[in-house]
Design a protein around this motif. Sequence first.
Motif, PDB file in Angstrom:
ATOM      1  N   LYS A  78      -9.653   3.589  -3.677  1.00  0.00           N
ATOM      2  CA  LYS A  78      -8.804   3.122  -4.801  1.00  0.00           C
ATOM      3  C   LYS A  78      -7.690   2.220  -4.701  1.00  0.00           C
ATOM      4  N   VAL A  79      -6.752   2.310  -3.119  1.00  0.00           N
ATOM      5  CA  VAL A  79      -6.272   1.177  -3.443  1.00  0.00           C
ATOM      6  C   VAL A  79      -6.452  -0.092  -3.299  1.00  0.00           C
ATOM      7  N   ASP A 111      -7.208  -5.015  -5.577  1.00  0.00           N
ATOM      8  CA  ASP A 111      -8.148  -6.952  -6.243  1.00  0.00           C
ATOM      9  C   ASP A 111      -7.520  -7.220  -7.676  1.00  0.00           C
ATOM     10  N   GLU A 112      -7.072  -5.811  -8.255  1.00  0.00           N
ATOM     11  CA  GLU A 112      -6.668  -6.188  -9.701  1.00  0.00           C
ATOM     12  C   GLU A 112      -5.552  -6.739 -10.066  1.00  0.00           C
ATOM     13  N   TYR A 113      -4.976  -6.318  -9.025  1.00  0.00           N
ATOM     14  CA  TYR A 113      -2.905  -7.017  -9.154  1.00  0.00           C
ATOM     15  C   TYR A 113      -3.142  -8.469  -8.406  1.00  0.00           C
ATOM     16  N   VAL A 150       0.603  -1.147  -0.030  1.00  0.00           N
ATOM     17  CA  VAL A 150      -0.138  -0.049  -0.257  1.00  0.00           C
ATOM     18  C   VAL A 150       0.559   1.362   0.256  1.00  0.00           C
ATOM     19  N   VAL A 151       1.868   0.908   0.540  1.00  0.00           N
ATOM     20  CA  VAL A 151       2.676   2.842   0.695  1.00  0.00           C
ATOM     21  C   VAL A 151       3.028   2.202  -0.368  1.00  0.00           C
ATOM     22  N   ARG A 172     -14.111   7.398   1.049  1.00  0.00           N
ATOM     23  CA  ARG A 172     -12.575   7.510   0.901  1.00  0.00           C
ATOM     24  C   ARG A 172     -12.203   7.276  -0.030  1.00  0.00           C
ATOM     25  N   GLU A 173     -10.927   8.137  -0.676  1.00  0.00           N
ATOM     26  CA  GLU A 173     -10.665   8.741  -1.869  1.00  0.00           C
ATOM     27  C   GLU A 173      -9.506   6.883  -2.129  1.00  0.00           C
TER      28      GLU A 173
END
Length: 355
Positions: free
Chosen positions: A332-333, A338-340, A264-265, A327-328
Amino acid sequence: MNTDTLNINIVKTNNSKLSQVKWDELQFGRTFSDHMFVMDYKDGKWQNAEISEFADLKMSHATSILPYGQTFFEGMKAAKNETGEIVLFRPEEHAKRFNLSDERMCMPGVPVDMFIEALRALLDVDRGWVPQKSGYSLYIRPFMIAMDPYVGIRPSDTYKFIIFTCPVGAYYSEPVKVKIETHYSRAVEGGTGFAKAGGNYAGSLYPAMKGQEEGFRQLIWTDAKEHKYIEESGTMNVLFVIDGKIITPASSDTILAGITRRSVVDIARDWGYEVEERRISIAEVVEAMKEGRMTEAFGAGTAATIAQISAIHSDGVTYDLPPVEGREFSNKVLNYLDEYKTGKAEDKFGWLLKV
Ligand SMILES: *Cc1c(COP(=O)(O)O)cnc(C)c1O
């Protein structure tokens, strides 16, 4: 498949349970794939690597794992991409952490290559168990246990390294209310908090139950010395968005170095967000909530990826956070990860291993 180094003896079952799986009713961690990987540590080396039908473990009632808990585990995920290939998310990172844990628990190392080879071989045999359905994945549970049938306290001479897997559905987690815990501790400096050691989880059950009795699904752990600084949320790392910046406690020997948090970072920085990995005090968190400057708070871990926090309780006051829908960053992440993990997004960071 290369089985030269481990020499894995593969005994496939004729009794596959795959056709009996009720995919719409899958509960996390209750359905097990057909096969497991088991390897013994004896006479100073790993041996008898075998993939066979998932079955019960038979051992002496005196086995040292039982009273003393010399054990640790990993949790990771695999999925199938759109062309049906199996993709594993950051397996080397899990293998490296496996070896941080085993060292701290005085248990034998498993070379990264060997760890990956065992994983590959198991996933290859249970290919059919890796879901391709959107939202589904295969949860992988590698772990090690002390096997000496001996009552004395000392590191065991014999161990088992086991991997089994569970198909899991979308781990939809309701936004949770959490309480900042300032009495009980999960981990102490010099302790085992950075390792995925069994005892860490056993020791957190009682404080977590107390918190649940008060209406909080999870605890936000604080440092054991002063109970002033935020550490983790339940069994996940924790991240906040304050003044548009992502702030998360840095990994330490009391904060487990989560691979989800790391990802995430890295993604946030790549997207141009400002990220601070540092100590963050309860006072700073409370002030930001009071002033409405905290726009997002969430846990990060393999099972749920992102677990939204709806409210934080500190010292008698519950602070509600802004609604999850708006919560933007975290939404988004979560979507991107999930797609990654399912191979839908480009493997920009080189995090996927295909089996
Ligand atoms: C496993 C775990 C995490 C999350 O690690 P991931 O690698 O992201 O799954 C965080 N905190 C604790 C205490 C854990 O056991």
